[in-house]
Motif scaffolding. Sequence first.
Motif, short mmCIF file in Angstrom:
data_model
loop_
_atom_site.label_atom_id
_atom_site.label_comp_id
_atom_site.label_asym_id
_atom_site.label_seq_id
_atom_site.Cartn_x
_atom_site.Cartn_y
_atom_site.Cartn_z
N SER A 146 -95.68 -16.70 -0.58
CA SER A 146 -95.68 -17.63 0.55
C SER A 146 -95.05 -18.97 0.16
O SER A 146 -94.34 -19.59 0.96
CB SER A 146 -97.11 -17.86 1.05
N ALA A 200 -95.44 -12.29 3.61
CA ALA A 200 -95.08 -13.68 3.35
C ALA A 200 -94.04 -14.19 4.34
O ALA A 200 -93.83 -15.40 4.45
CB ALA A 200 -94.56 -13.83 1.93
N HIS A 227 -94.24 -17.55 10.61
CA HIS A 227 -94.79 -17.44 9.27
C HIS A 227 -96.06 -18.25 9.17
O HIS A 227 -96.12 -19.38 9.60
CB HIS A 227 -93.79 -17.94 8.23
N SER A 229 -98.79 -19.66 6.42
CA SER A 229 -99.11 -19.84 5.00
C SER A 229 -100.49 -19.33 4.71
O SER A 229 -101.38 -19.43 5.55
CB SER A 229 -99.02 -21.32 4.63
#
Length: 230
Positions: A146, A200, A227, A229
Amino acid sequence: MRRTCPTRTGRKNGSDLPEKTGMDDKQKSKFYFNRHSSTIINKNGYWSYDYRITSKILVRRNVKNLIDIGCGNGAFLAMFHKAAPDVKLSGLDLSSEMVAQSRKRLPEADIVEGDAENMPFADKSFGAVSCHMSIHHHPHPDRSLSEMYRILEKNGTVLINELTGPVPLRKFMNWWFTKWPTGDHAVYSRTEMEEMMQKAGFKKIRSGLITPFTYLCVGRKTGTELHKSN
């Protein structure tokens, strides 16, 4: 957090290895590679054949700046610099002694001591990220991946070079890592690595064996995916 560990390189009684006194895997890795940074076996890296494959891919992709995660003594970066001398180079390693070796070897590169699971870089800082034989030292590889995604520019390339083997061998290695006090954490199959990369945020993932015991996964940050985290 570095590449897989060889034999004890001639040290007597394993005096260069930490005893099991509560050190976590990161601490074990840092201890071992600080001691191991200047040994002969480490000088040119353990995986020069794999480095050549990664280097060729990066040259073809015409990257402008590259960071190597778990850069160790800079063996890969030095090789790549010969192939692409105009590329801006950076490196990250948990071991202060390895960082010192890299800085000595590549005085023009930006080599930083730090943790791959919490990198000290701004978002979208690099056009390419490489990571050679390091993730099997990472207690939380999902966090490392990540972070690699975060620091990559849109359309940036990530290259993950790792250990593998038949299922019985991987099971044995993962069992042995619990006994061997050098900070190795776990090896992953190509499928497992691809799945972690997808989670990720990476897209366009391709992978293949380099040798019967090593592989390379290549992915892109397309910028179109949502995305999160870890």
